[in-house]
Design a protein around this motif. Structure first.
Motif, PDB file in Angstrom:
ATOM      1  N   GLY A 180      -0.966 -26.815  26.199  1.00  0.00           N
ATOM      2  CA  GLY A 180       0.380 -26.256  26.112  1.00  0.00           C
ATOM      3  C   GLY A 180       1.455 -27.296  26.389  1.00  0.00           C
ATOM      4  O   GLY A 180       1.226 -28.267  27.112  1.00  0.00           O
ATOM      5  N   ASP A 181       2.647 -27.087  25.816  1.00  0.00           N
ATOM      6  CA  ASP A 181       3.772 -27.993  26.042  1.00  0.00           C
ATOM      7  C   ASP A 181       4.695 -27.484  27.142  1.00  0.00           C
ATOM      8  O   ASP A 181       5.441 -28.268  27.734  1.00  0.00           O
ATOM      9  N   ASP A 182       4.678 -26.176  27.379  1.00  0.00           N
ATOM     10  CA  ASP A 182       5.487 -25.590  28.443  1.00  0.00           C
ATOM     11  C   ASP A 182       4.901 -24.223  28.792  1.00  0.00           C
ATOM     12  O   ASP A 182       3.985 -23.734  28.116  1.00  0.00           O
ATOM     13  N   TYR A 183       5.472 -23.612  29.828  1.00  0.00           N
ATOM     14  CA  TYR A 183       4.897 -22.396  30.395  1.00  0.00           C
ATOM     15  C   TYR A 183       6.046 -21.539  30.932  1.00  0.00           C
ATOM     16  O   TYR A 183       6.906 -22.040  31.666  1.00  0.00           O
ATOM     17  N   VAL A 184       6.097 -20.275  30.541  1.00  0.00           N
ATOM     18  CA  VAL A 184       7.116 -19.351  31.036  1.00  0.00           C
ATOM     19  C   VAL A 184       6.407 -18.094  31.519  1.00  0.00           C
ATOM     20  O   VAL A 184       5.588 -17.519  30.791  1.00  0.00           O
ATOM     21  N   SER A 185       6.702 -17.691  32.736  1.00  0.00           N
ATOM     22  CA  SER A 185       6.034 -16.506  33.276  1.00  0.00           C
ATOM     23  C   SER A 185       6.892 -15.252  33.082  1.00  0.00           C
ATOM     24  O   SER A 185       8.125 -15.310  33.114  1.00  0.00           O
ATOM     25  N   LYS A 186       6.208 -14.136  32.853  1.00  0.00           N
ATOM     26  CA  LYS A 186       6.881 -12.845  32.716  1.00  0.00           C
ATOM     27  C   LYS A 186       7.076 -12.235  34.107  1.00  0.00           C
ATOM     28  O   LYS A 186       6.225 -12.419  34.981  1.00  0.00           O
ATOM     29  N   PRO A 187       8.162 -11.496  34.314  1.00  0.00           N
ATOM     30  CA  PRO A 187       9.273 -11.278  33.377  1.00  0.00           C
ATOM     31  C   PRO A 187      10.189 -12.508  33.357  1.00  0.00           C
ATOM     32  O   PRO A 187      10.363 -13.165  34.385  1.00  0.00           O
ATOM     33  N   TYR A 188      10.735 -12.837  32.215  1.00  0.00           N
ATOM     34  CA  TYR A 188      11.586 -14.016  32.083  1.00  0.00           C
ATOM     35  C   TYR A 188      12.973 -13.594  31.612  1.00  0.00           C
ATOM     36  O   TYR A 188      13.162 -12.522  31.031  1.00  0.00           O
ATOM     37  N   GLU A 189      13.930 -14.439  31.882  1.00  0.00           N
ATOM     38  CA  GLU A 189      15.280 -14.239  31.368  1.00  0.00           C
ATOM     39  C   GLU A 189      15.348 -14.897  29.997  1.00  0.00           C
ATOM     40  O   GLU A 189      14.949 -16.055  29.836  1.00  0.00           O
ATOM     41  N   LEU A 190      15.843 -14.170  29.001  1.00  0.00           N
ATOM     42  CA  LEU A 190      15.887 -14.712  27.638  1.00  0.00           C
ATOM     43  C   LEU A 190      16.662 -16.036  27.539  1.00  0.00           C
ATOM     44  O   LEU A 190      16.208 -16.951  26.844  1.00  0.00           O
ATOM     45  N   PRO A 191      17.791 -16.189  28.196  1.00  0.00           N
ATOM     46  CA  PRO A 191      18.483 -17.495  28.118  1.00  0.00           C
ATOM     47  C   PRO A 191      17.624 -18.652  28.631  1.00  0.00           C
ATOM     48  O   PRO A 191      17.692 -19.763  28.109  1.00  0.00           O
ATOM     49  N   VAL A 192      16.803 -18.377  29.669  1.00  0.00           N
ATOM     50  CA  VAL A 192      15.914 -19.416  30.197  1.00  0.00           C
ATOM     51  C   VAL A 192      14.856 -19.768  29.154  1.00  0.00           C
ATOM     52  O   VAL A 192      14.551 -20.950  28.922  1.00  0.00           O
ATOM     53  N   LEU A 193      14.299 -18.746  28.512  1.00  0.00           N
ATOM     54  CA  LEU A 193      13.307 -18.988  27.460  1.00  0.00           C
ATOM     55  C   LEU A 193      13.925 -19.783  26.320  1.00  0.00           C
ATOM     56  O   LEU A 193      13.301 -20.711  25.788  1.00  0.00           O
ATOM     57  N   MET A 194      15.157 -19.451  25.920  1.00  0.00           N
ATOM     58  CA  MET A 194      15.832 -20.183  24.847  1.00  0.00           C
ATOM     59  C   MET A 194      16.025 -21.653  25.225  1.00  0.00           C
ATOM     60  O   MET A 194      15.874 -22.547  24.387  1.00  0.00           O
ATOM     61  N   ALA A 195      16.362 -21.883  26.505  1.00  0.00           N
ATOM     62  CA  ALA A 195      16.552 -23.263  26.956  1.00  0.00           C
ATOM     63  C   ALA A 195      15.238 -24.036  26.878  1.00  0.00           C
ATOM     64  O   ALA A 195      15.212 -25.213  26.475  1.00  0.00           O
ATOM     65  N   ARG A 196      14.131 -23.393  27.259  1.00  0.00           N
ATOM     66  CA  ARG A 196      12.811 -24.042  27.185  1.00  0.00           C
ATOM     67  C   ARG A 196      12.459 -24.351  25.733  1.00  0.00           C
ATOM     68  O   ARG A 196      11.929 -25.426  25.419  1.00  0.00           O
ATOM     69  N   ILE A 197      12.707 -23.404  24.832  1.00  0.00           N
ATOM     70  CA  ILE A 197      12.417 -23.597  23.406  1.00  0.00           C
ATOM     71  C   ILE A 197      13.226 -24.774  22.865  1.00  0.00           C
ATOM     72  O   ILE A 197      12.700 -25.667  22.189  1.00  0.00           O
ATOM     73  N   GLY A 198      14.524 -24.798  23.182  1.00  0.00           N
ATOM     74  CA  GLY A 198      15.383 -25.883  22.706  1.00  0.00           C
ATOM     75  C   GLY A 198      14.924 -27.236  23.199  1.00  0.00           C
ATOM     76  O   GLY A 198      14.914 -28.215  22.445  1.00  0.00           O
ATOM     77  N   ALA A 199      14.509 -27.304  24.466  1.00  0.00           N
ATOM     78  CA  ALA A 199      14.068 -28.574  25.047  1.00  0.00           C
ATOM     79  C   ALA A 199      12.796 -29.081  24.370  1.00  0.00           C
ATOM     80  O   ALA A 199      12.684 -30.269  24.044  1.00  0.00           O
ATOM     81  N   VAL A 200      11.835 -28.187  24.148  1.00  0.00           N
ATOM     82  CA  VAL A 200      10.577 -28.594  23.504  1.00  0.00           C
ATOM     83  C   VAL A 200      10.831 -29.034  22.066  1.00  0.00           C
ATOM     84  O   VAL A 200      10.288 -30.051  21.605  1.00  0.00           O
ATOM     85  N   LEU A 201      11.681 -28.310  21.331  1.00  0.00           N
ATOM     86  CA  LEU A 201      11.981 -28.675  19.948  1.00  0.00           C
ATOM     87  C   LEU A 201      12.703 -30.017  19.878  1.00  0.00           C
ATOM     88  O   LEU A 201      12.411 -30.833  18.995  1.00  0.00           O
TER      89      LEU A 201
END
Length: 226
Positions: free
Chosen positions: A98-119
């Motif tokens: 894996g490139d990153d890890y997000v645990s549930k429940p998550y805040e959508l803005p935090v998930l978006m930030a993780r996605i942007g960083a990996v991309l």
């Protein structure tokens, strides 16, 4: 128009899946998802996404084993999304590819930030790789406008970079003079056959100086190849 990054959602909870699709689409991504988990790794490869949001706990299969299987043939970025949130779970996700890890429940803005960083990391690496081409020990660095072999290097002009980049893109294939002239035709400024010949001669001289004589092969009626 700039291409949207394609994100594949692998999540068995239909409500979460739908929410993610909606949110990602609104954020400017192309969001797609899987609802059949019988052959997830194969379906992911068919979808050819730029990034995967992968749930660890799927019906009848573990996201960890899916990622491990993917890594045999693909380096597509994977962000694990899971209800398991111990440090050992996080370590296991990274160790399995894996490139990153997000645990549930998550805040959508935090998930978006993780996605942007990996991309951003992924695309930056892709751009760096495309800027450096290698053939028979000769490296073309388009970003630095240089050709080098070992410790020897020479600076290249804009047209020399264009010609070599075209030849490197078609390694092992002959590229016609017409195609190379089209490659040099910039801002509607006409490039004639003699200009191409002059540039090829200069490139060969620079290659000779770095110890790569006969790097470019010429065949009458077909063009050039490396």
């Amino acid at each position: 128009m700039e291409r949207k990054a394609k994100i594949l959602i692998v999540e068995d909870d239909e409500e979460i899946r739908s929410e993610l699709e909606h949110y990602l689409s609104g954020a400017g991504y192309e969001a797609v998802s899987l609802s059949d988990f019988s052959d997830v790794a194969a379906d992911i490869l068919k979808a050819d996404p730029d990034l995967i949001l992968l749930d660890v706990n799927l019906p009848g299969v573990s996201g960890l084993s899916i990622c491990e299987k993917l890594r045999r043939t693909s380096q597509v970025p994977v962000i694990f999304v899971t209800a398991n949130n111990t440090s050992m779970d996080e370590l296991n996700c990274i160790l399995r590819g894996g490139d990153d890890y997000v645990s549930k429940p998550y805040e959508l803005p935090v998930l978006m930030a993780r996605i942007g960083a990996v991309l951003r990391r992924t695309f930056a690496h892709a751009e760096e790789s495309s800027a450096r081409q290698e053939r028979k020990g000769v490296i073309l660095d388009t970003a630095a406008a240089q050709i080098r072999k070992g410790e020897e290097k020479r600076e290249l002009t804009k047209n020399e970079v264009k010609i070599l980049y075209c030849l490197f893109r078609h390694q092992g294939e002959f590229v016609s003079r017409t195609d190379l002239i089209d490659e040099l035709w910039d801002d509607e400024v006409f490039i004639d056959d003699n200009t191409l010949s002059v540039n090829i001669t200069r490139i060969r001289g620079k290659l000779r100086k770095i110890g790569a004589e006969d790097f470019i092969e010429t065949r009458r009626g077909l063009g050039y190849r490396i």
